[in-house]
Scaffold this motif. Structure first.
Motif, mmCIF file in Angstrom:
data_model
loop_
_atom_site.group_PDB
_atom_site.id
_atom_site.type_symbol
_atom_site.label_atom_id
_atom_site.label_comp_id
_atom_site.label_asym_id
_atom_site.label_seq_id
_atom_site.Cartn_x
_atom_site.Cartn_y
_atom_site.Cartn_z
ATOM 1 N N LEU A 1 0.856 -1.185 0.000
ATOM 2 C CA LEU A 1 0.000 0.000 0.000
ATOM 3 C C LEU A 1 0.890 1.232 0.000
ATOM 4 O O LEU A 1 1.890 1.275 0.718
ATOM 5 C CB LEU A 1 -0.921 0.010 1.223
ATOM 6 N N MET A 2 0.515 2.230 -0.779
ATOM 7 C CA MET A 2 1.322 3.429 -0.921
ATOM 8 C C MET A 2 0.611 4.630 -0.322
ATOM 9 O O MET A 2 -0.627 4.671 -0.252
ATOM 10 C CB MET A 2 1.635 3.673 -2.397
ATOM 11 N N ARG B 1 -9.277 -4.068 -1.537
ATOM 12 C CA ARG B 1 -8.874 -3.493 -2.821
ATOM 13 C C ARG B 1 -8.499 -2.028 -2.691
ATOM 14 O O ARG B 1 -8.938 -1.345 -1.763
ATOM 15 C CB ARG B 1 -9.997 -3.633 -3.853
ATOM 16 N N VAL B 2 -7.672 -1.584 -3.643
ATOM 17 C CA VAL B 2 -7.357 -0.160 -3.765
ATOM 18 C C VAL B 2 -8.439 0.462 -4.639
ATOM 19 O O VAL B 2 -8.580 0.113 -5.809
ATOM 20 C CB VAL B 2 -5.967 0.056 -4.399
ATOM 21 N N ALA B 3 -9.229 1.369 -4.052
ATOM 22 C CA ALA B 3 -10.319 1.994 -4.790
ATOM 23 C C ALA B 3 -9.843 3.192 -5.599
ATOM 24 O O ALA B 3 -10.401 3.499 -6.655
ATOM 25 C CB ALA B 3 -11.431 2.427 -3.837
ATOM 26 N N TYR C 1 -3.271 5.516 -11.994
ATOM 27 C CA TYR C 1 -4.343 4.775 -12.653
ATOM 28 C C TYR C 1 -4.128 3.268 -12.574
ATOM 29 O O TYR C 1 -5.076 2.492 -12.463
ATOM 30 C CB TYR C 1 -4.461 5.222 -14.120
ATOM 31 N N GLY C 2 -2.883 2.846 -12.619
ATOM 32 C CA GLY C 2 -2.588 1.423 -12.611
ATOM 33 C C GLY C 2 -2.892 0.733 -11.308
ATOM 34 O O GLY C 2 -2.964 -0.501 -11.265
ATOM 35 N N ARG C 3 -3.086 1.497 -10.227
ATOM 36 C CA ARG C 3 -3.360 0.892 -8.923
ATOM 37 C C ARG C 3 -4.866 0.760 -8.645
ATOM 38 O O ARG C 3 -5.255 0.013 -7.757
ATOM 39 C CB ARG C 3 -2.714 1.707 -7.808
ATOM 40 N N ILE C 4 -5.672 1.497 -9.375
ATOM 41 C CA ILE C 4 -7.113 1.491 -9.114
ATOM 42 C C ILE C 4 -7.684 0.099 -9.373
ATOM 43 O O ILE C 4 -7.522 -0.473 -10.452
ATOM 44 C CB ILE C 4 -7.833 2.532 -9.989
#
Length: 257
Positions: free
Chosen positions: A53-54, A225-227, A249-252
């Motif tokens: 998580l970032m 999940r990363v929302a 965008y790649g983490r959504i």
């Protein structure tokens, strides 16, 4: 305008205002219902769980898995003098969970569960040990990063929980952090969990007096999940006009593993 027409107009406005009010009340009620019983969003304010998580991630936390306690409620109800959980299931090693830290003003913390009741957990030379055995890990990369406000290189490992448990990535900075890299063995009693951040040298977790072992009743839910994700170095969350370059965008939609 006649008096009758004006009366009808006022009545129509009042009816419209009432309809809008009902819609708002219903929407708020549904939101609170979902937030309490099913899914609650949380933002990640620190790097303690990198790379999983970032900072700037917004995650969805499943509250069904662990059941419900006062930790499931909203402030100030989280401080009610009640104990216990209902519809409770036991978390497993390797799951990422949100909990209320009573030693830090009941703030929300997110860490990985590395020790369950009956386990003995120890860190030796930066390597996690569970029940006297080193947890399997494989070096996957070295990279430059910031550790303890210094530019250092860090190593990333793929760590795998024992007994066929989950696998995930952890990060460890170069240099010895005696307080975090070497800990005495700690047996986890019934009703408690040993939590650690994936950014092993940059996490306040069960190795520290600030957190210690986490009670079962303090668990809020499991991170799923990363929302949404915003790079805080490029924009604040409310700076919508900067989103085109700041949103990751790649983490959504990424699953939290």
């Amino acid at each position: 305008m006649s008096e009758a027409s004006e009366t009808r107009s006022m009545g129509a406005l009042a009816e419209e205002a009432w309809d809008v009010s009902k819609t708002v009340v219903i929407a708020v009620g549904i939101t609170l219902f979902v937030r309490f019983f099913f899914i609650q969003p949380f933002n990640i304010p620190s790097a303690s769980m990198e790379p999983t998580l970032m900072t700037g991630d917004f995650i969805l936390v499943d509250k069904i898995d662990y059941g419900y306690s006062k930790a499931s409620l909203i402030y100030p109800l989280t401080r009610m003098p009640t104990e216990g959980r209902v519809f409770s299931d036991m978390p497993e090693r390797g799951e990422v969970a949100v909990f209320k830290n009573a030693r830090d003003k009941n703030k929300d913390y997110v860490k990985r569960i590395v020790g369950v009741p009956g386990d003995t957990v120890q860190v030796i030379g930066g390597v996690l040990h569970i029940n006297g055995q080193a947890v399997e890990r494989e070096l996957i990369e070295s990279r430059e990063t910031t550790c303890s406000d210094r530019d250092l290189s860090a190593r990333r490992y793929r760590e795998t929980m024992p007994d066929g448990g989950p696998t995930y990535i952890v990060q460890e900075c170069d240099g010895n952090r005696g307080d975090l890299d070497n800990t005495p063995p700690k047996r986890v009693p019934e009703g408690f969990y040993f939590m650690m951040g994936d950014n092993r040298d940059e996490s306040a977790d069960s190795r520290t007096p600030m957190v210690q072992l986490v009670p079962h009743d303090a668990l809020v839910g499991r991170a799923r999940r990363v929302a949404f994700s915003v790079d805080g170095g490029r924009a604040k969350f409310w700076e919508v006009w900067k989103w085109p370059v700041a949103v990751r965008y790649g983490r959504i939609g990424d699953k939290v593993e």
